[in-house]
Write a protein that holds these residues in place. Structure first.
Motif, short mmCIF file in Angstrom:
data_model
loop_
_atom_site.label_atom_id
_atom_site.label_comp_id
_atom_site.label_asym_id
_atom_site.label_seq_id
_atom_site.Cartn_x
_atom_site.Cartn_y
_atom_site.Cartn_z
N LEU A 185 0.82 -1.21 0.00
CA LEU A 185 0.00 0.00 0.00
C LEU A 185 0.86 1.27 0.00
O LEU A 185 1.80 1.39 0.77
CB LEU A 185 -0.90 -0.01 1.25
N GLY A 186 0.52 2.19 -0.90
CA GLY A 186 1.20 3.48 -0.94
C GLY A 186 2.54 3.49 -1.64
O GLY A 186 3.19 4.53 -1.75
N LEU A 243 -9.22 2.82 5.15
CA LEU A 243 -8.46 2.61 6.39
C LEU A 243 -7.52 3.77 6.69
O LEU A 243 -7.20 4.03 7.85
CB LEU A 243 -7.67 1.30 6.26
N ASN A 244 -7.08 4.47 5.66
CA ASN A 244 -6.18 5.61 5.84
C ASN A 244 -6.94 6.94 5.71
O ASN A 244 -6.49 7.86 5.04
CB ASN A 244 -5.02 5.55 4.83
N ALA A 245 -8.10 6.99 6.33
CA ALA A 245 -8.91 8.22 6.41
C ALA A 245 -9.26 8.78 5.04
O ALA A 245 -9.42 9.99 4.87
CB ALA A 245 -8.19 9.27 7.25
N GLY A 246 -9.35 7.88 4.04
CA GLY A 246 -9.73 8.32 2.71
C GLY A 246 -8.63 8.94 1.88
O GLY A 246 -8.88 9.42 0.77
N MET A 297 -3.91 7.11 -2.50
CA MET A 297 -2.56 6.53 -2.64
C MET A 297 -2.65 5.29 -3.52
O MET A 297 -3.74 4.73 -3.70
CB MET A 297 -1.98 6.17 -1.27
N PRO A 298 -1.50 4.83 -4.08
CA PRO A 298 -1.54 3.58 -4.84
C PRO A 298 -2.02 2.43 -3.96
O PRO A 298 -1.48 2.21 -2.86
CB PRO A 298 -0.09 3.39 -5.29
N SER A 299 -3.04 1.73 -4.41
CA SER A 299 -3.60 0.62 -3.64
C SER A 299 -4.24 -0.36 -4.61
O SER A 299 -4.94 0.04 -5.54
CB SER A 299 -4.65 1.15 -2.65
N TRP A 300 -3.99 -1.66 -4.40
CA TRP A 300 -4.55 -2.67 -5.31
C TRP A 300 -6.05 -2.80 -5.13
O TRP A 300 -6.76 -3.16 -6.06
CB TRP A 300 -3.86 -4.01 -5.06
N ILE A 324 -10.68 -1.68 4.18
CA ILE A 324 -11.78 -1.11 4.94
C ILE A 324 -11.60 -1.27 6.44
O ILE A 324 -11.93 -0.39 7.23
CB ILE A 324 -13.12 -1.75 4.48
N SER A 325 -11.04 -2.41 6.85
CA SER A 325 -10.97 -2.73 8.28
C SER A 325 -9.68 -3.47 8.60
O SER A 325 -9.10 -4.14 7.74
CB SER A 325 -12.18 -3.61 8.65
N LEU A 326 -9.22 -3.35 9.85
CA LEU A 326 -8.07 -4.13 10.31
C LEU A 326 -8.50 -5.45 10.95
O LEU A 326 -7.66 -6.22 11.41
CB LEU A 326 -7.26 -3.31 11.33
#
Length: 225
Positions: A30-31, A63-66, A69-72, A76-78
């Motif tokens: 992520l990112g 998950l990162n407050a909206g 960033m690059p994300s596949w 949503i949740s941990l």
């Protein structure tokens, strides 16, 4: 509105240093971008292996407050039992399958293609392999978990006998070590050749020993031919 594939950057490609007979597709976390792993993978791959490191589309990550960033796919949740972005995971899986199919068109057999990734990318690599009907050479999952884990083994379409090298740092504060261990326990129930290696003290990153182990794994699943 969904983003079109035109927002996807071209993958970072490291051509084989010798006659191209095998390919490694490696997916970032992520990112990050494809550049984040390309040089590390190029340094450990056998010379006849081409490396493809694509970059995910940029999207808003719940998950990162909206933040965008690059994300596949969206996270949503941990909570391992929390909601997941099924449509996004399936779209990303199809993208990985498309990269594999391109290599097949270029004359590289599925049995000479390995897929792998780190964190979110590692989870996607395992998911994409289990959803792919042709047998691949190997699967690498570093510091990761299996997306849509409740679908398996029922929804698996292939690669149940393909070698999987799964690795996790014991001090990972991002993807907790127990996620990796629980993922491995699940996979070992239906994947015959699944290995899980722990790296004491390693956080959410890769280490020298882990890279040596990945190098050895690549040499074993993609031998010179």
């Amino acid at each position: 509105m969904g983003q079109s594939s035109s927002t996807m950057s071209s993958p970072v490609i490291i051509p084989a240093a010798a006659r191209h007979t095998a390919t490694l597709i490696f997916l970032h976390g992520l990112g990050d971008t494809g550049h984040g792993w390309a040089s590390a993978m190029a340094a450990i791959r056998p010379p006849y292996v081409k490396v493809i490191c694509p970059t995910a589309e940029s999207m808003s990550v719940t998950l990162n407050a909206g933040f965008v960033m690059p994300s596949w796919f969206d996270l949503i949740s941990l909570d391992p039992n929390g909601p997941e972005d099924r449509a996004g995971i399936e779209k990303a899986t199809n993208f990985v399958h498309g990269l594999i199919e391109e290599e097949l068109k270029n004359g590289i057999e599925a049995s000479r293609i390995a897929v792998g990734g780190f964190s979110q990318g590692g989870g996607l690599a395992i998911h994409a392999a289990l959803q792919y009907p042709k047998s691949l050479a190997g699967i690498i999952g570093l510091s990761c978990w299996l997306p849509l884990h409740k679908d398996f083994p029922k929804e698996a379409k292939g690669n149940l006998t393909t070698r999987l090298f799964q690795a996790h740092g014991s001090a990972d504060p991002v993807v907790p070590f127990h996620w990796g261990a629980e993922t491995s326990a699940l996979l070992k129930q239906f994947m015959e050749n699944s290995e899980f290696k722990t790296y004491p003290g390693l956080s959410h990153s890769s280490g020298e020993q882990e890279m040596e182990d990945v190098k050895k794994f690549l040499q074993e699943v993609l031998p010179d031919n």
